[in-house]
Design an enzyme around this catalytic site. Structure first.
Site, PDB file in Angstrom:
ATOM      1  N   ASP A 206     -10.653  21.263  32.264  1.00 38.17           N
ATOM      2  CA  ASP A 206      -9.217  21.077  32.464  1.00 38.17           C
ATOM      3  C   ASP A 206      -8.772  21.477  33.862  1.00 38.17           C
ATOM      4  O   ASP A 206      -9.549  22.064  34.624  1.00 38.17           O
ATOM      5  CB  ASP A 206      -8.417  21.846  31.391  1.00 38.17           C
TER       6      ASP A 206
ATOM      7  N   HIS B  43      -6.285  27.862  21.080  1.00 40.42           N
ATOM      8  CA  HIS B  43      -6.476  26.642  21.878  1.00 40.42           C
ATOM      9  C   HIS B  43      -7.861  26.620  22.518  1.00 40.42           C
ATOM     10  O   HIS B  43      -8.445  27.661  22.798  1.00 40.42           O
ATOM     11  CB  HIS B  43      -5.348  26.432  22.887  1.00 40.42           C
TER      12      HIS B  43
ATOM     13  N   GLU C 228      -3.641  22.518  22.835  1.00 38.23           N
ATOM     14  CA  GLU C 228      -2.791  23.497  22.155  1.00 38.23           C
ATOM     15  C   GLU C 228      -2.716  23.167  20.659  1.00 38.23           C
ATOM     16  O   GLU C 228      -3.098  22.061  20.241  1.00 38.23           O
ATOM     17  CB  GLU C 228      -1.381  23.454  22.771  1.00 38.23           C
TER      18      GLU C 228
ATOM     19  N   ASN D  85      -4.001  31.750  20.821  1.00 37.97           N
ATOM     20  CA  ASN D  85      -3.425  30.904  19.756  1.00 37.97           C
ATOM     21  C   ASN D  85      -4.441  29.875  19.237  1.00 37.97           C
ATOM     22  O   ASN D  85      -4.075  28.932  18.553  1.00 37.97           O
ATOM     23  CB  ASN D  85      -2.156  30.195  20.258  1.00 37.97           C
TER      24      ASN D  85
HETATM   25  C1  GLP Z   1      -6.959  28.834  29.560  1.00 36.49           C
HETATM   26  C2  GLP Z   1      -8.034  27.762  29.642  1.00 36.49           C
HETATM   27  C3  GLP Z   1      -8.984  27.827  28.474  1.00 36.49           C
HETATM   28  C4  GLP Z   1      -9.431  29.252  28.235  1.00 36.49           C
HETATM   29  C5  GLP Z   1      -8.235  30.099  27.903  1.00 36.49           C
HETATM   30  C6  GLP Z   1      -8.602  31.545  27.617  1.00 36.49           C
HETATM   31  O1  GLP Z   1      -5.814  28.443  28.907  1.00 36.49           O
HETATM   32  N1  GLP Z   1      -7.483  26.451  29.739  1.00 36.49           N
HETATM   33  O2  GLP Z   1     -10.095  26.976  28.744  1.00 36.49           O
HETATM   34  O3  GLP Z   1     -10.355  29.288  27.188  1.00 36.49           O
HETATM   35  O4  GLP Z   1      -7.357  30.080  29.008  1.00 36.49           O
HETATM   36  O5  GLP Z   1      -8.748  32.230  28.821  1.00 36.49           O
HETATM   37  P1  GLP Z   1      -9.401  33.645  28.968  1.00 36.49           P
HETATM   38  O6  GLP Z   1     -10.866  33.441  28.878  1.00 36.49           O
HETATM   39  O7  GLP Z   1      -8.973  34.098  30.342  1.00 36.49           O
HETATM   40  O8  GLP Z   1      -8.860  34.499  27.903  1.00 36.49           O
END
Ligand code: GLP
Length: 247
Positions: free
Chosen positions: A71, A142, A147, A140
């Protein structure tokens, strides 16, 4: 039909990184032309550090690898400090012998998003599909920027971020107002086409999301739960992120 994802619980975040990096390194060694799906966020950082170490200490060779990131924020230039392209350069690409021409991150500044996402899907297909997809998980549930409410068959597309995700990701920005409200993300259907999926979660803030993903209903309400419809998915978690309830 749903199958159970394998849950590997190890004592610490460092152990998660060691195991995941070893698994990826073994796959690269057996197929130097591997197509790898990569994730951003804090969860995979330690794994990338282990991979860099394996490159330095054991000559792990990235030269023929192809990568696709999940992404990117819409509106951020590739050299913006919070863009996912910049993150990947800093956390992995600048430190290994990867050919940058073979690294793909959605372009947050593309002028024609419809065309760009179609080309992204085509590029994955032309590369032969993703062999191993690395994922984190949002609190959440995702995955990538899919989402809650994202369809199981969704493809790479433009999405709006939820308030919860904007607030969670604001820790990387000067203020919450600086967090982009939209992004390009691989869809859940795109992710599910990977041969193998590895999800990393560490820390107690992820325990509820892991519980919902592994033990709750398989539903778009928790996008990560949809991974249970894949036949080769492993959740690598540390003890603090392991589900705190019974099935
Ligand atoms: C973002 C990314 C996700 C990731 C999520 C959790 O929203 N788009 O790919 O898994 O954050 O991030 P973190 O690993 O910093 O908790």
């Amino acid at each position: 039909m749903t199958s159970s994802p394998r849950l590997t619980v190890v004592p610490s975040a460092g152990d998660v990184a060691d195991q995941v990096a070893r698994r990826i390194a073994a796959a690269i060694t057996s197929n130097p032309k591997l197509v790898l799906g990569l994730a951003t966020g804090s969860s995979p950082v330690a794994t990338y550090q282990r991979l860099i170490q394996l490159h330095r200490d054991e000559a792990l060779d990235f030269s023929q690898l192809t990568t696709f990131n999940l992404d990117e924020y819409i509106g951020l230039a590739s050299d913006h400090p919070q863009s996912f392209r910049h993150f990947m350069q800093q956390q992995l690409f600048d430190h290994v012998n990867i050919d940058l021409a073979n690294t793909h991150v959605p372009d947050g500044q593309c002028l024609d998003i419809e065309k760009h996402v179609a080309e992204y899907e085509s590029a994955i297909a032309t590369a032969g599909g993703i062999a191993i997809q690395l994922l984190g998980i949002g609190s959440n549930g995702h995955i990538a920027f899919n989402e809650p409410g994202s369809a199981a068959d969704s493809r790479t597309r433009q999405v709006s971020l939820t308030g919860q995700t904007i607030r969670a990701n604001s820790r990387f920005f000067d203020s919450v107002d600086d967090v982009p409200r939209t992004a390009i993300t691989m869809g859940i259907g795109t992710i599910m086409e990977a041969d193998q999926i590895i999800l990393i979660a560490t820390g107690d803030v992820k325990a509820d999301a892991i519980g919902d993903a592994m033990l709750g209903p398989v539903s778009p309400d928790c996008p990560a739960s949809l991974l249970r419809m894949h036949n080769d998915v492993t959740f690598f978690v540390d003890e603090s992120a392991s589900p705190k309830r019974d099935a």
